[in-house]
Motif scaffolding. Structure first.
Motif: not given
Lengths: 554, 377
Positions: A443-444, A446-447
């Motif tokens: 996810p990071y 994507e962040a």
């Protein structure tokens, strides 16, 4: 604040490095590898700093240097193991006993050393060289001294060994300067028969007959004037020929017999070879080098008196043992070669492993992160590379390079290393790609994309830092691979010309029959290769536990 | 052909100056990889229709909740709006602040402007020109554990958006901004957190850091993708009230994605219920929850656990049957008909429901539903 940030980052780096080191140190393998590594690196740095950069041409492959050393000599320390030996002596002579005879216009400089032979082993020869010859000018001529070597033996025989008239080409040197030419005083052409005959007279029996081997012929010898009487003069010249080929066995020996071999040719017996049977003569020898100027004006002579004919004379008695690691069949000092091998091995290892890892890292990250057609192309290249047998390709390319660039060893070596790099990055690329594939789904990432990060930023800031520890561990693991492959190729006959440990082993392999007895030649390079590989493998194992915590046992 | 009865207008975009975001017929289909045999046999390419024609608009300053069970496409909708996944079809129009609008139109004259209210059709902005829009549109992720890089300190995490957008000329200025952001999410004193790594702080604190990161660029519109669903129950209320405070303080608009209708009721102004990639019901939160029209919404609402201890032994009847169909094979007609209980009760609709997709129609002002039950009158 910014300073604080910077220092905190530095501090974080320092602590992580410290942590990694202490974690490595905590493991047995890590401790051993760090100690070995420190020694390796220290020796390599010492060698790189202390040895001349053109070591290969100036020392290793220099025939002049090789000629000064005994060949195939074991290390000097074997004498402590009780091995009989003849000591290797290098004397730099600068003190002479001068004799000025103004009446006969002679000026003579005598240099003397004493060599003592304690064991019944032949030394390998006598070498004398004069350095910085004085250019003596008389009118328009330049004149050199006449230099002779006299040897007086423990059995009372004293004779002339060599006689060299030093000549200088007219006009090449300015008068009263020091010439840079090294004057060789012990060339085979300068050897005289005087000493040989005196030795033979000393050991001939009373009737003037020396010992004879042949069934039908006797050699008669006139003990008073030292000439051969029978059967023909060429016995003398053949014996002298043998003397010039192997002078040391006559100089340091007592003659027990003279052997002549005949062959029946064209209906008659003809003489093939004459040689003496000799045994080493133990005792102390005086070797005197006498340089004299004759028929010079008094003014010139007195000027020479202050200056001396040579600045120094080097006299070497080649013993049967040499140095710390002995010599090879060409008389090269193995200690120097092995020492030079340290930086070479480490440079080769890190060059190949470093570039391999770098290419593997870039290819893997690009392949995994961008995917699609780029991924497909890179992975297919890796597949193809992985399925080509490396060794035959390597041998073919190296052979071609050897033939084409025989004069440029660096090109050959770099060619071999390039092939190793080109075929070496695939495995790492596959692993890095797999790691990247899993990291990029985090996810990071994507962040970061949602924040507007460019792909480059994501790769450098988020992906590579995660992959780097693994890449470093694999780099350390692949260092010995490069060193071993280079050594293996050398033994297979790919010779680039640099004295790597592999190349030394390969030389030994070429002289296989002698090398099997010359263990000091075969074993050290092999052991050094093994120890270096072991160091990196141990370090790699320790590092692997750091980057792969699942391998930690406790 | 069945005609819509009059006075029942289909849901359409009403562009007014209150709206900050319009989404029209948004579709995100993911292609399924075909084997070589499928290619040879010329089988048609299959798609996972994660989002399959979604339309809604969000007013400035409101909390718009997108609810539905897992796999219904609500997260994909949120990501498609922010262009974190590529959309297949449809329009997304965003109305930026005045200065951003001016910046965008001056630096890039070809940017697709749609109306007099300065809306920009962000679905047609090429990816390389999207960067400035990200300063106003941000996302808060569900997983506070995965959405922070474990190798970066909190300071580095929060500094990243500033570095990317070149905000703050000096390091000191950036450090100041980072400290202020930490204070804003009530991680005080900031110095205590700046040089910690994510694993050194708790889940709630991490989610605060994630929120702070989203706020670093001063956004106006935030997609909150289930921001509290992975947190301990005890921390949820804290984070939610923090988010509401920040909304008031900074004038934010939230697209709040959740699977929890109770939560939606607590914070959302309006609510859209999604099923299999489509909105089935949309309206003011209270109205939807108190008067659910669509059979799926009814089922969802009756599944909310009741906090009344008197009902603890009652086994509640949830009016739904079967399992969610695959997004690869969406049923024809009304995509809910395979699970619909209401259809069982009114079999006369069978032909309609299984053949024709119901439109989203306005049943009462501001309350839309996509169900044939409400079209027949």
């Amino acid at each position: 604040m910014s300073k604080q940030v910077k220092s905190s980052r530095l501090k974080a780096l320092a602590t992580s490095l410290k942590d990694a080191l202490s974690e490595t140190w905590r493991q047995g393998a890590g401790k051993a590898s760090l100690i070995l590594m420190a020694v390796l690196v220290a020796v390599a740095i010492y060698a790189a700093v202390a040895m001349p950069p053109n070591f290969r041409d100036a020392v290793w492959d220099n025939l002049e240097v090789q000629g000064e050393n005994p060949s195939l000599a074991p290390p000097e320390w074997v004498k402590y193991l009780g091995v009989p030996h003849a000591p290797h002596v290098i004397a730099s002579l600068d003190k002479s006993i001068d004799r000025l005879d103004l009446e006969n216009q002679i000026y003579e400089f005598n240099y003397t050393i004493t060599y003592s032979l304690e064991h019944e082993v032949f030394p390998q020869g006598i070498i004398a060289k004069g350095y910085e010859l004085l250019v003596v000018a008389v009118g328009n001529y330049t004149i050199g001294p006449r230099c002779r070597i006299f040897i007086s033996r423990p059995d009372g025989v004293t004779g002339l060994y060599t006689d060299t008239s030093v000549t200088l080409a007219a006009g090449t040197e300015s008068a009263w300067s020091r010439s840079s030419i090294i004057v060789k005083l012990s060339e085979p052409e300068a050897i005289k028969s005087d000493l040989l005959y005196k030795i033979i007279i000393r050991y001939a029996n009373e009737s003037g007959l020396l010992l004879l081997k042949d069934r039908t012929y006797y050699i008669k010898f006139n003990t008073t004037n030292g000439t051969f009487l029978e059967p023909v003069g060429n016995v003398a010249s053949m014996l002298f020929e043998d003397f010039t080929l192997k002078p040391s066995k006559y100089i340091f020996g007592k003659v027990s017999n003279i052997n002549a071999s005949y062959e029946f040719m064209r209906g008659q017996w003809s003489l093939q070879r004459v040689a003496a049977s000799v045994e080493p003569l133990v005792g102390s020898y005086n070797i005197t080098i006498s340089c004299r100027y004759t028929a010079l004006p008094q003014a010139t002579l007195s000027r020479i008196q202050d200056l001396k004919p040579f600045n120094s004379i080097k006299l070497i008695v080649k013993g049967s043992v040499y140095g710390f690691m002995g010599t090879d069949a060409n008389g090269r000092d193995l200690a120097l070669g092995l020492l030079y091998g340290f930086p070479l091995a480490i440079a080769i290892g890190f060059f190949v492993a470093g570039l391999t890892s770098l290419i593997g890292l870039i290819a893997g990250v690009v392949s995994g992160y961008y995917g699609g057609i780029v991924d497909e192309i890179i992975q297919r290249i890796v597949d193809v590379m992985g399925n080509i047998p490396l060794l035959p390709i390597l041998i073919i390319i190296a052979m071609a390079l050897m033939v084409t660039y025989a004069e440029a060893p660096l090109v050959v070596l770099m060619g071999i290393l390039t092939v190793l790099i080109v075929f070496g990055w695939g495995g790492l690329a596959i692993i890095v790609r797999a790691m990247t594939l899993s990291i990029k789904e985090e996810p990071y990432i994507e962040a970061a994309k949602a924040l507007g990060s460019s792909n480059r930023r994501i790769i450098f800031k988020h992906i590579i830092p995660q992959v780097i520890p693994y890449v470093v561990a694999s780099l350390v693991f692949s260092v010995p691979g490069a060193i071993l492959t280079e050594a293996g190729l050398s033994v297979l006959g790919i010779r680039h010309g640099y004295p790597t440990w592999g190349a030394i082993l390969s030389e030994a392999y070429r002289y296989m029959r002698v090398a099997m007895e010359a263990l000091w030649w075969v074993l050290p390079p092999g052991i050094l290769i093994s120890i270096t590989s072991l160091t990196f493998v141990l370090l790699g194992m320790a590092l692997e536990k750091l980057v792969e915590p699942r391998l930690r046992t406790a | 052909m069945i005609r819509l009865s009059e006075g029942m207008p289909e849901h359409s975009l009403k562009l007014d100056k209150k709206s900050i975001l319009y989404v029209e017929n948004l579709k995100t289909w993911f292609p399924v990889r075909r084997s070589i045999i499928d290619v040879v046999r010329r089988k048609p390419r299959l798609y996972i229709r994660a989002v399959d024609g979604v339309s809604f608009d969000i007013k400035e300053g409101e909390v718009f909740a997108l609810a539905g069970e897992s796999g219904c496409g609500k997260t994909t909708t949120g990501k498609a709006i922010l262009r974190l996944v590529e959309l297949t079809d449809g329009k997304v129009i965003y109305r930026p602040s005045k200065h951003l609008f001016e910046e965008l139109t001056s630096t890039n004259p070809s940017i697709p402007v749609v109306d007099k209210y300065m809306g920009i059709e962000i679905s047609r902005v090429p990816a390389k020109n999207f960067k400035p829009l990200r300063t106003e549109m941000q996302i808060i992720f569900q997983d506070p554990y995965g959405s922070l890089n474990p190798r970066l300190t909190i300071y580095e995490v929060l500094e990243e958006p500033l570095v990317i957008h070149e905000i703050g000329s000096t390091k000191d200025e950036r450090a100041e901004l980072v400290s202020r952001a930490l204070e804003m999410v009530k991680l005080t004193p900031p110095e205590e957190f700046l040089y910690r790594y994510p694993h050194m702080i708790s889940g709630g604190q991490r989610q605060r850091v994630v929120i702070a990161r989203a706020l670093m660029l001063r956004p106006r519109f935030i997609v909150a993708d289930e921001p509290v669903s992975m947190l301990d129950v005890s921390i949820r209320a804290e984070i939610l009230s923090l988010m509401m405070d920040l909304k008031k303080q900074l004038g934010l608009t939230y697209l709040f994605i959740t699977h929890d209708l109770a939560l939606a009721r607590y914070i959302a102004d309006r609510l859209a219920v999604m099923y299999l990639g489509k909105i089935v019901e949309l309206g003011d939160t209270m109205r939807v929850i108190e008067n659910p029209l669509h059979p799926y919404t009814k089922a969802l609402i009756s599944a909310i656990p009741e906090p009344d201890p008197r009902n603890r032994l009652k086994i509640r009847d949830v009016p739904i049957k079967g399992e969610v169909p695959s997004a690869l094979m969406i049923p024809p007609g009304c995509r809910f008909h395979t699970r619909c209980v209401a259809l069982e009760r009114s079999p006369e609709l069978m032909e309609l429901c299984t053949k024709k997709e119901p439109p989203l129609i306005e049943v009462e002002p501001g309350h839309y539903v996509a169900c044939w039950l409400y079209c027949k009158k």
